[in-house]
Write an enzyme that holds these catalytic residues in place. Structure first.
Site, PDB file in Angstrom:
ATOM      1  N   ASP A 189       0.837  -1.205   0.000  1.00  0.00           N
ATOM      2  CA  ASP A 189       0.000   0.000   0.000  1.00  0.00           C
ATOM      3  C   ASP A 189       0.872   1.255   0.000  1.00  0.00           C
ATOM      4  O   ASP A 189       0.359   2.373  -0.018  1.00  0.00           O
ATOM      5  CB  ASP A 189      -1.016  -0.015   1.146  1.00  0.00           C
ATOM      6  CG  ASP A 189      -0.376  -0.019   2.516  1.00  0.00           C
ATOM      7  OD1 ASP A 189       0.859  -0.113   2.611  1.00  0.00           O
ATOM      8  OD2 ASP A 189      -1.127   0.077   3.521  1.00  0.00           O
ATOM      9  N   SER A 190       2.205   1.070  -0.015  1.00  0.00           N
ATOM     10  CA  SER A 190       3.109   2.198  -0.281  1.00  0.00           C
ATOM     11  C   SER A 190       2.769   2.839  -1.620  1.00  0.00           C
ATOM     12  O   SER A 190       3.169   3.969  -1.893  1.00  0.00           O
ATOM     13  CB  SER A 190       4.570   1.724  -0.289  1.00  0.00           C
ATOM     14  OG  SER A 190       4.734   0.617  -1.159  1.00  0.00           O
TER      15      SER A 190
ATOM     16  N   LYS B  53      -0.903  -9.395   3.463  1.00  0.00           N
ATOM     17  CA  LYS B  53      -0.122  -8.806   4.564  1.00  0.00           C
ATOM     18  C   LYS B  53      -1.011  -7.884   5.382  1.00  0.00           C
ATOM     19  O   LYS B  53      -1.761  -7.080   4.798  1.00  0.00           O
ATOM     20  CB  LYS B  53       1.089  -8.041   4.009  1.00  0.00           C
ATOM     21  CG  LYS B  53       1.891  -7.299   5.077  1.00  0.00           C
ATOM     22  CD  LYS B  53       3.276  -6.904   4.599  1.00  0.00           C
ATOM     23  CE  LYS B  53       3.356  -5.622   3.811  1.00  0.00           C
ATOM     24  NZ  LYS B  53       2.893  -4.419   4.515  1.00  0.00           N
TER      25      LYS B  53
ATOM     26  N   GLU C 260       9.694  -3.669  10.055  1.00  0.00           N
ATOM     27  CA  GLU C 260      10.062  -2.396   9.428  1.00  0.00           C
ATOM     28  C   GLU C 260      10.650  -1.456  10.478  1.00  0.00           C
ATOM     29  O   GLU C 260      10.021  -1.211  11.521  1.00  0.00           O
ATOM     30  CB  GLU C 260       8.823  -1.760   8.761  1.00  0.00           C
ATOM     31  CG  GLU C 260       9.131  -0.398   8.142  1.00  0.00           C
ATOM     32  CD  GLU C 260       8.059   0.119   7.189  1.00  0.00           C
ATOM     33  OE1 GLU C 260       7.096  -0.621   6.891  1.00  0.00           O
ATOM     34  OE2 GLU C 260       8.183   1.276   6.747  1.00  0.00           O
TER      35      GLU C 260
HETATM   36  O1  KIV Z   1       3.596  -1.077   1.554  1.00  0.00           O
HETATM   37  C1  KIV Z   1       4.792  -1.391   1.444  1.00  0.00           C
HETATM   38  O2  KIV Z   1       5.415  -1.233   0.406  1.00  0.00           O
HETATM   39  C2  KIV Z   1       5.459  -1.961   2.604  1.00  0.00           C
HETATM   40  C3  KIV Z   1       6.960  -1.988   2.574  1.00  0.00           C
HETATM   41  C4  KIV Z   1       7.498  -0.649   2.905  1.00  0.00           C
HETATM   42  C5  KIV Z   1       7.498  -3.019   3.463  1.00  0.00           C
HETATM   43  O3  KIV Z   1       4.831  -2.366   3.528  1.00  0.00           O
END
Ligand code: KIV
Length: 277
Positions: free
Chosen positions: A58-59, A125, A194
Site C-alpha cells: 500500500d506504499s 499482509k 520495518e
Molecule cells: O507497503 C509497502 O510497500 C510496505 C513496505 C514498505 C514493506 O509495507
C-alpha cells in the site's frame, strides 16, 4: 510497446517461488529478496532478475498516488495493482497488502483477503501486533497465508506520531518479541519487520521458525524488502535504510535489480550505514 513485447505474453515463467522455497531458504541460512511492484512491466523485470517475492504494497498510495501516507489506499486500488503485477510476474511469490481499515472486523477481513487472493496474491499482509492474532488464525485456518507486519506500521502513523524506529525501548522490544511469537503461533507464515534496531530484528529472527523479512531492520533477517522506487533512486525521500542501486548499474534497471539480488544474497546489503542501533 507492441503486443509481442507485452509483459503478459513474453518469456515463460521460471520455477515459481512458493512458501516452501522461503522456508527452505531460512533453514539453509540463504537470504531471499523482495521488492515492491505495482505494474506489469516492473513486475516482469523484477521477477526475471531473480527476485523471490514481490510485494504489492500500500506504499503505492505514496509512490504512485502521491499521498503523504498509505491511509487513502482502497481495496479497489489494491485489486487493480495486484491484477497488473500478476499479469507481468514471472514466477515470484506475490504478497498483497490489505489496505487501511480493510481488516477491522472478522467479516471484512475474510471477504477482503479472499478478494485479494482472487486477484492474484499468493499471501496477504496485515499490519499490527497482538491485535491481529485472531484475524491471522481465521485466515490461516481457511487457507490464506498471512504475512504479519510489525515494527513501524505506516497505517498507524497517526497513532505512532511519525516515521520513527520502533523497539528501542527495552520494554517495547520485549513485547515485540512476545507478539511475534504469538503471531507465529496463530498461524502467520511470514513476518515483516520495518524500522527496528538490528539487534532486536536478529533476536526475533532467531526466535521464530517462520521466515522474517526486513526493511530498515539490519542484515540478520532471513530476507530483505525494498520499495522499488527507492532502489531506483526516484523516491522523493531517502531514509537511512535505502540504497540507490541504479546509480552504479552497468546495465540500467535489469542490472540494478540483479545487483540487489546479489548483494542481499552475499550479505553486502544492508551495510552498517543502512541499519539502526
Ligand atoms: O507497503 C509497502 O510497500 C510496505 C513496505 C514498505 C514493506 O509495507
Amino acid at each position: 510497446m507492441s503486443a509481442q513485447s507485452s509483459p503478459g505474453q513474453s518469456a515463460g515463467p521460471r520455477k515459481p517461488v512458493t512458501l516452501s522455497t522461503l522456508n527452505k531458504r531460512k533453514q539453509n541460512g540463504e537470504k531471499f529478496t523482495c521488492l515492491t511492484a505495482y505494474d506489469a512491466c516492473l513486475a516482469a523485470q523484477i521477477s526475471e532478475a531473480g527476485v523471490d517475492v514481490i510485494l504489492i504494497g500500500d506504499s503505492l498510495g505514496m509512490v504512485i498516488q502521491g499521498h503523504d501516507s498509505t491511509l487513502p489506499v482502497t481495496m479497489e486500488d489494491m485489486v487493480y495493482h495486484i491484477s497488473a503485477v500478476k499479469r507481468g510476474n514471472r514466477g515470484a511469490f506475490l504478497i498483497g497488502d490489505m489496505p487501511f481499515m480493510s481488516y477491522a472486523s472478522e467479516t471484512q477481513t475474510l471477504e477482503n483477503a479472499a478478494t485479494l487472493m482472487r486477484s492474484g496474491a499468493h499471501m496477504i499482509k496485515i499490519e499490527g501486533g497482538a491485535w491481529i492474532a485472531e484475524s491471522t488464525r481465521l485466515l490461516a485456518e481457511r487457507g490464506i497465508p498471512v504475512c504479519a507486519h510489525m515494527g513501524l506500521t505506516p497505517q498507524s502513523i497517526n497513532r505512532i506520531g511519525g516515521f520513527f524506529v520502533q523497539g528501542r525501548d527495552p520494554r517495547q522490544a520485549e513485547s515485540m518479541v512476545e507478539e511475534a511469537l504469538l503471531l507465529e503461533a496463530s498461524g502467520a507464515s511470514l513476518l515483516l519487520l520495518e524500522c527496528v534496531p538490528r539487534e532486536l530484528a536478529r533476536k526475533i529472527t532467531e526466535a521464530l521458525q517462520i521466515p522474517v523479512i526486513g526493511i530498515g531492520a539490519g542484515p540478520d533477517t532471513d530476507g530483505q524488502v525494498m520499495v522499488i522506487y527507492d532502489l531506483l533512486g526516484i523516491s522523493p525521500i531517502t531514509p537511512r535504510f535505502v540504497k540507490n542501486f541504479l546509480q552504479d548499474s552497468r546495465d540500467g534497471i535489469p542490472g540494478a535489480l540483479r545487483d540487489y539480488v546479489a548483494q542481499v544474497r552475499d550479505k553486502r546489503f544492508p551495510a552498517p550505514e543502512h541499519c539502526f542501533d
